[in-house]
Design a protein around this motif. Structure first.
Motif, short mmCIF file in Angstrom:
data_model
loop_
_atom_site.label_atom_id
_atom_site.label_comp_id
_atom_site.label_asym_id
_atom_site.label_seq_id
_atom_site.Cartn_x
_atom_site.Cartn_y
_atom_site.Cartn_z
N LEU A 52 -1.15 -4.04 1.63
CA LEU A 52 -1.41 -3.20 0.46
C LEU A 52 -0.59 -3.66 -0.74
CD1 LEU A 52 -1.61 0.37 2.01
CD2 LEU A 52 -3.35 -0.65 0.54
N ILE A 55 -2.03 -6.84 -2.16
CA ILE A 55 -3.29 -6.61 -2.90
C ILE A 55 -2.97 -6.01 -4.26
CG2 ILE A 55 -5.48 -5.33 -2.96
CD1 ILE A 55 -5.37 -5.31 0.16
N GLU A 56 -2.07 -5.00 -4.27
CA GLU A 56 -1.72 -4.33 -5.53
C GLU A 56 -1.06 -5.29 -6.51
OE1 GLU A 56 0.55 -1.13 -3.94
OE2 GLU A 56 -1.20 0.18 -3.74
N ARG A 155 -3.10 7.42 1.69
CA ARG A 155 -2.32 6.74 2.73
C ARG A 155 -1.76 7.73 3.74
NH1 ARG A 155 0.68 2.14 -0.97
NH2 ARG A 155 -1.28 1.48 -1.89
N SER A 171 -7.32 3.30 2.85
CA SER A 171 -6.56 2.95 1.62
C SER A 171 -6.70 1.46 1.36
CB SER A 171 -5.08 3.26 1.79
OG SER A 171 -4.88 4.59 2.10
N GLN A 174 -10.13 0.71 0.01
CA GLN A 174 -10.23 1.07 -1.41
C GLN A 174 -9.55 0.03 -2.31
OE1 GLN A 174 -8.22 4.70 -2.84
NE2 GLN A 174 -10.19 5.31 -3.68
N GLU A 175 -8.36 -0.44 -1.89
CA GLU A 175 -7.64 -1.44 -2.69
C GLU A 175 -8.38 -2.78 -2.73
OE1 GLU A 175 -5.12 -1.00 -4.73
OE2 GLU A 175 -4.97 1.10 -4.16
N LYS A 178 -11.14 -2.36 -5.19
CA LYS A 178 -10.62 -2.41 -6.58
C LYS A 178 -10.39 -3.85 -7.02
CE LYS A 178 -8.06 1.92 -6.88
NZ LYS A 178 -6.71 2.46 -6.72
#
Length: 199
Positions: A52, A55-56, A155, A171, A174-175, A178
């Protein structure tokens, strides 16, 4: 999360050695086995948190051309045992030559997470249907009632009493969406949970 990887690996290694020991009593073996399960789960949560964060922070190249249909077929093949275990009937409508620009590793994680999520939330003897077209990817699975949409992509929120997941799968989905500029939606109709990724 990164710093946790080494101590978790050391613990896992030591526990594996302990589990192979022949002088454990049955009770000690069961305690060590429970510790092992908890450790495997901790490692999975840690790996998912790392994923995560990456990715962010846009640490993935998402410019390769992916054969989405091929990835779906491979994932479905790899999960056959899970379908059989719960006597789930599986239907699919996969268009061929669906090529999407993105990151293949993340796309594979997205497909895997959505299908495993469907398996987890389908009662034994239920049904799952997977569809893919040029405009999107859809997974339907039989269910009793709608999921809480406020918590769905949060999360560590769980939608069932099944504790085997990390609470991070949706979660991550979704990421990944995005990052690729896709949209993920959820609906419940005719006793079916419907997750859709719109390209």
């Amino acid at each position: 999360s990164h710093e946790l990887q080494t101590p978790l690996a050391v613990l896992k290694n030591k526990l594996d050695i302990l589990l192979q020991s022949s002088d454990l009593t049955e009770r000690q073996y069961h305690i060590a086995e429970e510790m092992n399960k908890a450790l495997i789960r901790s490692s999975r949560i840690n790996k998912n948190l790392l994923l995560l964060a990456k990715i962010e922070n846009s640490q993935f190249d998402n410019s390769e051309l992916i054969g989405f249909d091929t990835l779906v077929a491979q994932t479905m093949e790899g999960l056959q045992e899970h379908f059989k275990e719960k006597s789930i009937s599986v239907g699919s409508d996969i268009s061929s030559d669906v090529e999407i620009k993105g990151n293949s590793g993340l796309t594979e994680a997205l497909i895997n997470n959505l299908i495993i999520n469907a398996i987890r939330h389908t009662a034994s003897g239920g049904a799952i249907r997977v569809s893919l077209s040029k405009s999107g990817f859809e997974i339907r699975n039989s269910g009793e009632q709608t999921l809480n949409t406020d918590l769905l992509f949060k999360r560590f929120s769980r939608m069932s009493a099944d504790n085997s997941g990390s609470g991070l799968g949706l979660s991550i989905v979704q990421e990944i969406c995005k990052l690729h500029g896709w949209q993920v939606t959820y609906n419940f109709e005719n006793n079916e949970h419907i997750f859709k990724v719109i390209f």
